[in-house]
Write a protein that holds these residues in place. Structure first.
Motif, PDB file in Angstrom:
ATOM      1  N   PHE A  91      37.400 -14.075  38.744  1.00 56.10           N
ATOM      2  CA  PHE A  91      37.914 -12.912  39.006  1.00 56.10           C
ATOM      3  C   PHE A  91      39.403 -12.969  39.574  1.00 56.10           C
ATOM      4  O   PHE A  91      39.515 -13.654  40.552  1.00 56.10           O
ATOM      5  N   GLY A  92      40.256 -12.003  39.210  1.00 56.19           N
ATOM      6  CA  GLY A  92      41.622 -12.003  39.827  1.00 56.19           C
ATOM      7  C   GLY A  92      41.766 -10.875  40.578  1.00 56.19           C
ATOM      8  O   GLY A  92      40.954 -10.294  41.391  1.00 56.19           O
ATOM      9  N   THR A  93      42.976 -10.136  40.314  1.00 54.92           N
ATOM     10  CA  THR A  93      43.370  -9.071  41.154  1.00 54.92           C
ATOM     11  C   THR A  93      42.281  -7.787  41.037  1.00 54.92           C
ATOM     12  O   THR A  93      41.650  -7.417  39.860  1.00 54.92           O
ATOM     13  N   LEU A  94      42.037  -7.411  42.387  1.00 58.53           N
ATOM     14  CA  LEU A  94      40.773  -6.432  42.313  1.00 58.53           C
ATOM     15  C   LEU A  94      41.433  -5.238  43.108  1.00 58.53           C
ATOM     16  O   LEU A  94      42.178  -5.196  43.909  1.00 58.53           O
ATOM     17  N   ASP A  95      41.294  -3.988  42.450  1.00 58.44           N
ATOM     18  CA  ASP A  95      41.820  -2.585  42.834  1.00 58.44           C
ATOM     19  C   ASP A  95      40.776  -1.586  42.913  1.00 58.44           C
ATOM     20  O   ASP A  95      40.372  -1.223  41.809  1.00 58.44           O
ATOM     21  N   ARG A  96      40.159  -1.313  43.918  1.00 58.46           N
ATOM     22  CA  ARG A  96      39.052  -0.092  44.059  1.00 58.46           C
ATOM     23  C   ARG A  96      39.542   1.206  43.716  1.00 58.46           C
ATOM     24  O   ARG A  96      38.656   1.829  43.175  1.00 58.46           O
ATOM     25  N   GLY A  97      40.807   1.355  43.436  1.00 57.88           N
ATOM     26  CA  GLY A  97      41.121   2.830  43.157  1.00 57.88           C
ATOM     27  C   GLY A  97      40.623   3.816  43.698  1.00 57.88           C
ATOM     28  O   GLY A  97      40.329   4.106  45.119  1.00 57.88           O
ATOM     29  N   VAL A  98      39.942   4.865  43.073  1.00 62.80           N
ATOM     30  CA  VAL A  98      39.212   6.180  43.719  1.00 62.80           C
ATOM     31  C   VAL A  98      37.809   6.010  43.745  1.00 62.80           C
ATOM     32  O   VAL A  98      37.018   6.803  44.063  1.00 62.80           O
ATOM     33  N   SER A  99      37.058   4.641  43.604  1.00 58.51           N
ATOM     34  CA  SER A  99      35.892   4.389  43.307  1.00 58.51           C
ATOM     35  C   SER A  99      35.099   4.568  44.643  1.00 58.51           C
ATOM     36  O   SER A  99      33.829   4.693  44.529  1.00 58.51           O
ATOM     37  N   MET A 100      35.656   4.483  45.780  1.00 58.60           N
ATOM     38  CA  MET A 100      34.812   4.423  46.919  1.00 58.60           C
ATOM     39  C   MET A 100      34.449   5.811  47.522  1.00 58.60           C
ATOM     40  O   MET A 100      35.181   6.494  48.430  1.00 58.60           O
ATOM     41  N   LEU A 101      33.879   6.537  46.749  1.00 57.45           N
ATOM     42  CA  LEU A 101      33.577   7.745  46.932  1.00 57.45           C
ATOM     43  C   LEU A 101      32.505   8.013  48.119  1.00 57.45           C
ATOM     44  O   LEU A 101      31.526   7.359  48.338  1.00 57.45           O
ATOM     45  N   SER A 102      32.822   9.094  48.963  1.00 61.76           N
ATOM     46  CA  SER A 102      31.987   9.493  49.993  1.00 61.76           C
ATOM     47  C   SER A 102      31.188  10.728  49.359  1.00 61.76           C
ATOM     48  O   SER A 102      31.652  11.751  49.153  1.00 61.76           O
ATOM     49  N   PRO A 103      29.785  10.406  48.974  1.00 61.96           N
ATOM     50  CA  PRO A 103      29.025  11.389  48.369  1.00 61.96           C
ATOM     51  C   PRO A 103      29.068  12.876  49.214  1.00 61.96           C
ATOM     52  O   PRO A 103      29.026  12.796  50.416  1.00 61.96           O
ATOM     53  N   SER A 104      29.107  13.874  48.274  1.00 59.82           N
ATOM     54  CA  SER A 104      29.078  15.350  48.620  1.00 59.82           C
ATOM     55  C   SER A 104      27.537  15.552  49.186  1.00 59.82           C
ATOM     56  O   SER A 104      26.633  14.922  48.356  1.00 59.82           O
ATOM     57  N   PRO A 105      27.400  16.578  49.903  1.00 56.76           N
ATOM     58  CA  PRO A 105      26.056  17.185  49.665  1.00 56.76           C
ATOM     59  C   PRO A 105      25.454  17.432  48.443  1.00 56.76           C
ATOM     60  O   PRO A 105      24.189  17.209  48.233  1.00 56.76           O
ATOM     61  N   GLU A 106      26.243  17.841  47.597  1.00 54.47           N
ATOM     62  CA  GLU A 106      25.693  18.179  46.175  1.00 54.47           C
ATOM     63  C   GLU A 106      25.306  16.713  45.710  1.00 54.47           C
ATOM     64  O   GLU A 106      24.275  16.731  44.810  1.00 54.47           O
ATOM     65  N   ASP A 107      26.250  15.781  45.646  1.00 49.83           N
ATOM     66  CA  ASP A 107      25.745  14.364  45.116  1.00 49.83           C
ATOM     67  C   ASP A 107      24.429  13.955  45.501  1.00 49.83           C
ATOM     68  O   ASP A 107      23.588  13.525  44.856  1.00 49.83           O
ATOM     69  N   LEU A 108      24.186  14.090  47.065  1.00 52.26           N
ATOM     70  CA  LEU A 108      23.032  13.488  47.642  1.00 52.26           C
ATOM     71  C   LEU A 108      22.028  14.423  47.461  1.00 52.26           C
ATOM     72  O   LEU A 108      20.751  13.486  47.075  1.00 52.26           O
ATOM     73  N   ASP A 109      22.010  15.572  47.091  1.00 50.89           N
ATOM     74  CA  ASP A 109      20.892  16.572  46.625  1.00 50.89           C
ATOM     75  C   ASP A 109      20.548  16.185  45.157  1.00 50.89           C
ATOM     76  O   ASP A 109      19.245  16.031  44.956  1.00 50.89           O
ATOM     77  N   PHE A 110      21.477  15.853  44.376  1.00 49.14           N
ATOM     78  CA  PHE A 110      21.211  15.606  42.960  1.00 49.14           C
ATOM     79  C   PHE A 110      20.390  14.265  42.920  1.00 49.14           C
ATOM     80  O   PHE A 110      19.516  13.967  42.266  1.00 49.14           O
ATOM     81  N   ALA A 111      20.984  13.381  43.562  1.00 46.26           N
ATOM     82  CA  ALA A 111      20.076  11.992  43.788  1.00 46.26           C
ATOM     83  C   ALA A 111      18.867  12.035  44.175  1.00 46.26           C
ATOM     84  O   ALA A 111      18.167  11.485  43.841  1.00 46.26           O
ATOM     85  N   SER A 112      18.839  12.715  45.224  1.00 47.30           N
ATOM     86  CA  SER A 112      17.440  12.942  46.116  1.00 47.30           C
ATOM     87  C   SER A 112      16.221  13.409  45.123  1.00 47.30           C
ATOM     88  O   SER A 112      15.074  13.279  45.421  1.00 47.30           O
ATOM     89  N   LYS A 113      16.829  14.029  44.042  1.00 56.71           N
ATOM     90  CA  LYS A 113      15.553  14.786  43.005  1.00 56.71           C
ATOM     91  C   LYS A 113      15.237  13.596  41.931  1.00 56.71           C
ATOM     92  O   LYS A 113      14.242  14.232  41.213  1.00 56.71           O
ATOM     93  N   SER A 114      15.775  12.557  42.056  1.00 56.81           N
ATOM     94  CA  SER A 114      15.399  11.526  41.232  1.00 56.81           C
ATOM     95  C   SER A 114      14.183  10.915  41.532  1.00 56.81           C
ATOM     96  O   SER A 114      13.859  10.790  42.944  1.00 56.81           O
TER      97      SER A 114
END
Length: 300
Positions: A91-114
């Motif tokens: 692997f060479g150059t790495l750019d995380r861009g916008v991927s390091m997301l802080s999950p919102s309450p809605e994200d966590l609620d969605f995931a928690s129902k799995s």
């Protein structure tokens, strides 16, 4: 209810020598492989409003992954440069861009129902694991964090732990899995490259060999194994059947390029120099203009 939601990292794997890019990242690869294994799958994460982000979203949709919580943000989608030399990946150059997301309450609620939530060591959501682990079963890919300080902090919240243990012998690998179970996990898996995989449920060890294969690309093979065995856990499959199916999934992943295919030509903002080095041209040139410097001063 979604069977398995993967939350966290994504990346665009840019195969510099081929001029082709593939959607990927540990969590994304697992989400795609879960869907291929016949379970209901979802992905929670963030991509940029660029061609790479559109590629990742389209690929997940084509694989049947729920992308209701895939956020499109202003900025660049994460990417990494990938080279292959004599069959070995680097692997060479790495750019995380916008991927390091802080999950919102809605994200966590969605995931928690799995029925099961999966994340990874490179997703940067460690602070959210206690709350997720308290409301649903949590799977976590520790990669090469084998009973180190990082793993000790995370393992109490984890239901299924996955490790990359290619460099360990049988007893060393078994020791890591015993540690995971004794530290709070219910299931513990280790992928071991050519040696196959090992599993421990606190009662018995199960081992399966790797299948013979002439790999085209090993990128994403471990994620394919994880995606399939997590489906096995959700379906209450017996250990041997689950592991053999995981090895078969990993073997198939070795026979296509990228984490799960869907390659397309790289956009013009990624270029390869004559000496084999590459850079993200548009971003470097923009930075150079703003700083009064030269694009050549950017990372090689």
């Amino acid at each position: 209810m979604v069977d398995i939601t993967a939350i966290g990292d994504n990346i665009t794997d840019c195969f510099i020598d081929l001029g082709v890019m593939f959607p990927g990242g540990n969590a994304v690869n697992v989400a795609a492989q879960v869907a291929r294994s016949g379970c209901q799958s979802a992905y929670v994460g963030a991509v940029g409003d660029d061609q790479r982000g559109a590629l990742l979203r389209e690929a997940l949709v084509l694989e049947g992954v729920n992308v209701d919580q895939l956020h499109v943000l202003a900025g660049n989608t994460a990417y990494v440069e990938v080279r292959h030399v004599e069959g070995e990946r680097s692997f060479g150059t790495l750019d995380r861009g916008v991927s390091m997301l802080s999950p919102s309450p809605e994200d966590l609620d969605f995931a928690s129902k799995s029925r099961l939530v999966h994340s990874t060591f490179c997703s940067g959501i460690e602070e959210y694991l206690p709350s997720l682990g308290a409301v649903t079963r949590l799977s976590f890919d520790f990669d090469a964090h084998l009973a180190d300080d990082y793993a000790r902090d995370v393992i109490p919240h984890v239901w299924s732990a996955e490790f990359s243990a290619a460099g360990l012998n049988d007893e060393e690998c078994a020791s890591v899995l015993r540690w995971a179970i004794s530290s709070g996990a219910t299931h513990a898996f280790a992928t071991r490259a050519a040696l196959g995989a090992m599993y421990f449920d606190g009662v018995a060890f199960s081992r399966v060999p790797a299948l013979p294969v002439e790999p085209i690309d090993t990128l994403g093979a471990g994620d394919a194994f994880i995606g399939r065995v997590l489906c096995g856990l959700v379906r209450n499959e017996d250990a041997t059947s689950m592991l053999n199916a995981g090895i078969a999934s990993a073997t198939r992943a070795c026979q296509e390029q990228g984490g799960f295919g869907h390659g397309t030509s790289m956009p013009k903002d990624v270029r390869t120099d004559a000496d084999g080095r590459s850079a993200v041209r548009a971003g470097l040139e923009s930075r150079a203009r703003s700083e009064g410097g030269s694009a050549a001063s950017g990372p090689a």
